[in-house]
Design a protein around this motif. Structure first.
Motif, PDB file in Angstrom:
ATOM      1  N   LEU A  22       0.830  -1.216   0.000  1.00 18.16           N
ATOM      2  CA  LEU A  22       0.000   0.000   0.000  1.00 18.16           C
ATOM      3  C   LEU A  22       0.857   1.256   0.000  1.00 18.16           C
ATOM      4  O   LEU A  22       0.596   2.201  -0.750  1.00 18.16           O
ATOM      5  CB  LEU A  22      -0.944   0.015   1.213  1.00 18.16           C
ATOM      6  CG  LEU A  22      -2.104  -0.972   1.213  1.00 18.16           C
ATOM      7  CD1 LEU A  22      -3.004  -0.733   2.391  1.00 18.16           C
ATOM      8  CD2 LEU A  22      -2.916  -0.878  -0.075  1.00 18.16           C
ATOM      9  N   ILE A  23       1.894   1.277   0.840  1.00 14.10           N
ATOM     10  CA  ILE A  23       2.766   2.463   0.912  1.00 14.10           C
ATOM     11  C   ILE A  23       3.447   2.701  -0.442  1.00 14.10           C
ATOM     12  O   ILE A  23       3.478   3.826  -0.945  1.00 14.10           O
ATOM     13  CB  ILE A  23       3.804   2.316   2.052  1.00 14.10           C
ATOM     14  CG1 ILE A  23       3.076   2.388   3.410  1.00 14.10           C
ATOM     15  CG2 ILE A  23       4.870   3.411   1.982  1.00 14.10           C
ATOM     16  CD1 ILE A  23       3.932   2.019   4.601  1.00 14.10           C
ATOM     17  N   ALA A  24       3.965   1.625  -1.049  1.00 14.32           N
ATOM     18  CA  ALA A  24       4.645   1.738  -2.350  1.00 14.32           C
ATOM     19  C   ALA A  24       3.676   2.258  -3.412  1.00 14.32           C
ATOM     20  O   ALA A  24       4.021   3.149  -4.207  1.00 14.32           O
ATOM     21  CB  ALA A  24       5.206   0.387  -2.756  1.00 14.32           C
ATOM     22  N   LEU A  25       2.467   1.728  -3.377  1.00 14.53           N
ATOM     23  CA  LEU A  25       1.457   2.122  -4.366  1.00 14.53           C
ATOM     24  C   LEU A  25       1.045   3.595  -4.188  1.00 14.53           C
ATOM     25  O   LEU A  25       0.935   4.346  -5.163  1.00 14.53           O
ATOM     26  CB  LEU A  25       0.231   1.207  -4.216  1.00 14.53           C
ATOM     27  CG  LEU A  25      -0.762   1.290  -5.349  1.00 14.53           C
ATOM     28  CD1 LEU A  25      -0.263   0.501  -6.542  1.00 14.53           C
ATOM     29  CD2 LEU A  25      -2.104   0.750  -4.918  1.00 14.53           C
ATOM     30  N   ILE A  26       0.848   4.001  -2.944  1.00 14.59           N
ATOM     31  CA  ILE A  26       0.449   5.390  -2.677  1.00 14.59           C
ATOM     32  C   ILE A  26       1.561   6.353  -3.100  1.00 14.59           C
ATOM     33  O   ILE A  26       1.300   7.399  -3.685  1.00 14.59           O
ATOM     34  CB  ILE A  26       0.042   5.562  -1.191  1.00 14.59           C
ATOM     35  CG1 ILE A  26      -1.277   4.815  -0.928  1.00 14.59           C
ATOM     36  CG2 ILE A  26      -0.107   7.030  -0.815  1.00 14.59           C
ATOM     37  CD1 ILE A  26      -1.596   4.596   0.523  1.00 14.59           C
ATOM     38  N   LEU A  27       2.810   5.966  -2.831  1.00 13.17           N
ATOM     39  CA  LEU A  27       3.943   6.802  -3.255  1.00 13.17           C
ATOM     40  C   LEU A  27       3.972   6.938  -4.764  1.00 13.17           C
ATOM     41  O   LEU A  27       4.126   8.032  -5.307  1.00 13.17           O
ATOM     42  CB  LEU A  27       5.263   6.197  -2.755  1.00 13.17           C
ATOM     43  CG  LEU A  27       5.624   6.475  -1.306  1.00 13.17           C
ATOM     44  CD1 LEU A  27       6.857   5.692  -0.903  1.00 13.17           C
ATOM     45  CD2 LEU A  27       5.880   7.973  -1.082  1.00 13.17           C
ATOM     46  N   LEU A  29       1.470   6.545  -6.888  1.00 16.41           N
ATOM     47  CA  LEU A  29       0.320   7.331  -7.355  1.00 16.41           C
ATOM     48  C   LEU A  29       0.535   8.828  -7.147  1.00 16.41           C
ATOM     49  O   LEU A  29       0.114   9.642  -7.958  1.00 16.41           O
ATOM     50  CB  LEU A  29      -0.956   6.893  -6.629  1.00 16.41           C
ATOM     51  CG  LEU A  29      -1.554   5.549  -7.036  1.00 16.41           C
ATOM     52  CD1 LEU A  29      -2.712   5.185  -6.129  1.00 16.41           C
ATOM     53  CD2 LEU A  29      -2.021   5.571  -8.486  1.00 16.41           C
ATOM     54  N   ASN A  30       1.184   9.177  -6.048  1.00 18.24           N
ATOM     55  CA  ASN A  30       1.381  10.598  -5.777  1.00 18.24           C
ATOM     56  C   ASN A  30       2.517  11.212  -6.579  1.00 18.24           C
ATOM     57  O   ASN A  30       2.461  12.389  -6.906  1.00 18.24           O
ATOM     58  CB  ASN A  30       1.561  10.834  -4.278  1.00 18.24           C
ATOM     59  CG  ASN A  30       0.217  10.830  -3.585  1.00 18.24           C
ATOM     60  OD1 ASN A  30      -0.542  11.789  -3.670  1.00 18.24           O
ATOM     61  ND2 ASN A  30      -0.126   9.722  -2.950  1.00 18.24           N
ATOM     62  N   ILE A  31       3.513  10.401  -6.904  1.00 21.59           N
ATOM     63  CA  ILE A  31       4.602  10.924  -7.749  1.00 21.59           C
ATOM     64  C   ILE A  31       4.077  11.195  -9.163  1.00 21.59           C
ATOM     65  O   ILE A  31       4.374  12.212  -9.768  1.00 21.59           O
ATOM     66  CB  ILE A  31       5.804   9.931  -7.769  1.00 21.59           C
ATOM     67  CG1 ILE A  31       6.465   9.906  -6.389  1.00 21.59           C
ATOM     68  CG2 ILE A  31       6.831  10.312  -8.829  1.00 21.59           C
ATOM     69  CD1 ILE A  31       7.423   8.755  -6.158  1.00 21.59           C
ATOM     70  N   PHE A  32       3.245  10.270  -9.646  1.00 26.00           N
ATOM     71  CA  PHE A  32       2.718  10.410 -11.004  1.00 26.00           C
ATOM     72  C   PHE A  32       1.238  10.826 -10.991  1.00 26.00           C
ATOM     73  O   PHE A  32       0.475  10.412 -11.864  1.00 26.00           O
ATOM     74  CB  PHE A  32       2.900   9.091 -11.779  1.00 26.00           C
ATOM     75  CG  PHE A  32       4.333   8.676 -11.914  1.00 26.00           C
ATOM     76  CD1 PHE A  32       5.175   9.311 -12.811  1.00 26.00           C
ATOM     77  CD2 PHE A  32       4.862   7.672 -11.119  1.00 26.00           C
ATOM     78  CE1 PHE A  32       6.505   8.934 -12.923  1.00 26.00           C
ATOM     79  CE2 PHE A  32       6.191   7.296 -11.218  1.00 26.00           C
ATOM     80  CZ  PHE A  32       7.018   7.930 -12.123  1.00 26.00           C
ATOM     81  N   GLU A  33       0.851  11.635 -10.026  1.00 27.94           N
ATOM     82  CA  GLU A  33      -0.561  11.985  -9.860  1.00 27.94           C
ATOM     83  C   GLU A  33      -1.166  12.651 -11.102  1.00 27.94           C
ATOM     84  O   GLU A  33      -2.236  12.242 -11.573  1.00 27.94           O
ATOM     85  CB  GLU A  33      -0.749  12.897  -8.644  1.00 27.94           C
ATOM     86  CG  GLU A  33      -2.224  13.147  -8.366  1.00 27.94           C
ATOM     87  CD  GLU A  33      -2.492  14.071  -7.201  1.00 27.94           C
ATOM     88  OE1 GLU A  33      -1.540  14.465  -6.507  1.00 27.94           O
ATOM     89  OE2 GLU A  33      -3.670  14.408  -7.009  1.00 27.94           O
TER      90      GLU A  33
ATOM     91  N   TYR B  72      -8.908  15.230  -3.014  1.00 28.08           N
ATOM     92  CA  TYR B  72      -7.855  14.787  -2.090  1.00 28.08           C
ATOM     93  C   TYR B  72      -6.711  14.158  -2.870  1.00 28.08           C
ATOM     94  O   TYR B  72      -6.851  13.807  -4.030  1.00 28.08           O
ATOM     95  CB  TYR B  72      -8.417  13.777  -1.100  1.00 28.08           C
ATOM     96  CG  TYR B  72      -9.657  14.246  -0.403  1.00 28.08           C
ATOM     97  CD1 TYR B  72      -9.643  15.395   0.394  1.00 28.08           C
ATOM     98  CD2 TYR B  72     -10.867  13.560  -0.550  1.00 28.08           C
ATOM     99  CE1 TYR B  72     -10.787  15.830   1.024  1.00 28.08           C
ATOM    100  CE2 TYR B  72     -12.013  13.995   0.082  1.00 28.08           C
ATOM    101  CZ  TYR B  72     -11.973  15.135   0.869  1.00 28.08           C
ATOM    102  OH  TYR B  72     -13.108  15.559   1.482  1.00 28.08           O
ATOM    103  N   TYR B  73      -5.576  13.969  -2.193  1.00 32.38           N
ATOM    104  CA  TYR B  73      -4.439  13.313  -2.829  1.00 32.38           C
ATOM    105  C   TYR B  73      -4.774  11.836  -3.067  1.00 32.38           C
ATOM    106  O   TYR B  73      -5.566  11.243  -2.326  1.00 32.38           O
ATOM    107  CB  TYR B  73      -3.169  13.464  -1.992  1.00 32.38           C
ATOM    108  CG  TYR B  73      -3.253  12.914  -0.587  1.00 32.38           C
ATOM    109  CD1 TYR B  73      -2.948  11.585  -0.313  1.00 32.38           C
ATOM    110  CD2 TYR B  73      -3.632  13.725   0.489  1.00 32.38           C
ATOM    111  CE1 TYR B  73      -3.016  11.070   0.961  1.00 32.38           C
ATOM    112  CE2 TYR B  73      -3.721  13.224   1.775  1.00 32.38           C
ATOM    113  CZ  TYR B  73      -3.404  11.892   2.008  1.00 32.38           C
ATOM    114  OH  TYR B  73      -3.494  11.387   3.283  1.00 32.38           O
ATOM    115  N   LEU B  74      -4.163  11.272  -4.088  1.00 32.33           N
ATOM    116  CA  LEU B  74      -4.430   9.861  -4.407  1.00 32.33           C
ATOM    117  C   LEU B  74      -3.855   8.978  -3.298  1.00 32.33           C
ATOM    118  O   LEU B  74      -2.703   9.120  -2.923  1.00 32.33           O
ATOM    119  CB  LEU B  74      -3.809   9.487  -5.752  1.00 32.33           C
ATOM    120  CG  LEU B  74      -4.429  10.120  -7.005  1.00 32.33           C
ATOM    121  CD1 LEU B  74      -3.628   9.736  -8.242  1.00 32.33           C
ATOM    122  CD2 LEU B  74      -5.872   9.717  -7.181  1.00 32.33           C
TER     123      LEU B  74
END
Lengths: 275, 173
Positions: A22-27, A29-33, B72-74
């Protein structure tokens, strides 16, 4: 050998692996938002356009069974007609007022020479008071540009821009505050200014109207351009009820907005106006 | 059962598009039901077999679909759904004896708890420094609207489940 201890170990291992994923995925997603959102909107726009149309058609179909809803629709058409007239009146009255103050009307015409980009609504986030339009950075849209309808009704301003799409913050969003003035009948009358504040869920209210000023139910509010968020004389809404308390320095009022996200498909972004 | 993964993706993808295009026309007092959230709860709550990684996959897809059109943020909803998923599992564990006796009542109470907790978590995670949660009359209408749809979804899911289990029964004749 204790089998229960082994089972518990697996449980925590699984939880740790899950949390790690989950942490890897959220990171990621936010880098390539920005590209993630943009590509998702590209993929979904044709479908949402169909759903929007079918939603409107289904709503109209069910509304036919309720006379009250039918009247609402008729009312809406009359309201649109009224908004067009009010918009013309706003410009006319403003020019009258300027004449009264011996200023040239040419300046107003110059101020109203907007460059408009026609956009279509592709999605509605009504709970958070946002909507999505089908033009973005590549079409010359940038943040803070005002969004209006063909009836000169203010919808909001561009909040976030992606390559092909933009997110528009409606004026009813709780983060939205801007100056307005009460449309004046008599040019000699002192103008009444106030601030429109969004309270989310497509609701807004008028605030910061000095207690000496007179406001009435039914008064039409237009943008004043005092602080420059929006160009002047764009229709905002109508006062429904006022709250005047002598103990407070300012009076407030409940406002019925003119924008109607459910029955609008096309909007216009003013591309040559940006605060 | 490999197709359950693309099926979940398609389900949440279509529902997320309906959420922002079709459903706003059926709002009551400006409130639109959160169908993504309702479907997520029904699947997690009523699922018979426990498959941890598959449930994690559902959390990711549902969370992504909740966030993609939001401001919100993803990842915010992925975190909140993961926390809620853990709480649902804890509730299941604590009340496992009572689940079969009054399943609908148990479902409704758990949904109310889930819905409130979801709203609270989203507010908390989106802005950890200010914590405001409005439980006024309008919010109650929103909760009621969502609860009605969740109960309808409950019966639909149970029907699908019973049809699926009938197919799996051994036919002797």
């Amino acid at each position: 050998m204790n089998i229960y201890v082994k089972k518990q170990d697996y449980f925590w291992q699984k939880v740790l692996v899950g949390v790690g994923i989950l942490i890897a995925l959220i990171l990621f997603l936010n880098i390539f938002e920005s590209p993630v959102r943009n590509y998702f909107y590209i993929a979904s726009a044709p479908v949402t356009k169909i759903f929007l149309k079918s939603g409107n058609a289904t709503f109209s179909f069910f509304a036919a069974f309720f006379p009250n809803e039918n009247m609402k629709k008729e009312n809406m058409l009359l309201r649109q007609e009224n908004q067009k007239l009010l918009s013309r009146l706003a410009i006319f009255q403003d020019s009258l007022s300027k004449d009264y103050l011996n200023q040239g009307a040419s300046q107003i015409a110059k101020e109203h020479s907007f460059i408009l980009a026609m956009v279509h609504i592709i999605a509605l986030d009504v709970s958070d008071d946002f909507l999505f339009i089908d033009k973005g950075l590549k079409d010359g849209i940038s943040e803070s540009m005002p969004v209006i309808s063909s009836e000169n009704v203010l919808y909001g301003k561009v909040h976030q821009v992606y390559d092909n799409f933009s997110k528009v913050m409606l004026i009813s969003n709780s983060a939205s505050v801007f100056d307005v003035k009460v449309q004046n009948d008599a040019p000699s009358k002192k103008p009444v200014y106030g601030a429109i504040k969004g309270i989310s869920n497509r609701s807004l209210y008028l605030d910061l109207v000095s207690s000496e000023s007179e406001i009435n139910e039914g008064d039409v509010l237009v943008t004043s351009a005092l602080e420059g968020s929006f160009p002047r004389n764009i229709l905002v809404g109508r006062i429904v009820s006022k709250d005047k308390n002598d103990l407070k320095p300012f009076q407030t009022a409940k406002v019925d907005h003119f924008f109607d996200v459910k029955n609008t498909d096309t909007l216009f972004v003013i591309t040559n106006y940006k605060k | 059962m490999w197709f359950k993964y693309p099926a979940i993706v398609m389900l949440f993808f279509i529902v997320s598009l309906l959420q922002v295009s079709f459903l706003p026309y059926f709002s009551i007092m400006t409130f639109t039901p959160n169908v993504i959230s309702i479907i997520f709860f029904i699947i997690i709550f009523l699922k018979r077999e426990k498959e941890y990684y598959y449930e994690l996959f559902i959390i990711v897809i549902a969370g992504f679909c909740l966030d993609i059109f939001s401001n919100y943020y993803l990842g915010l909803s992925i975190i909140s759904l993961f926390i809620l998923y853990s709480l649902i599992q804890l509730i299941h564990y604590l009340f496992k004896e009572r689940q079969n006796t009054h399943l609908l009542a148990y479902f409704m109470v758990s949904f109310l708890f889930y819905f409130m907790a979801h709203g609270l978590l989203v507010q908390l995670l989106s802005n950890p420094f200010t914590m405001e949660f409005n439980l006024g009359s309008i919010t109650l209408i929103e909760v009621f609207y969502n609860l009605v749809l969740a109960v309808a979804g409950f019966f639909v899911y149970k029907k699908i489940q019973s049809l699926a289990s009938k197919d799996r029964q051994l036919k002797l004749l």
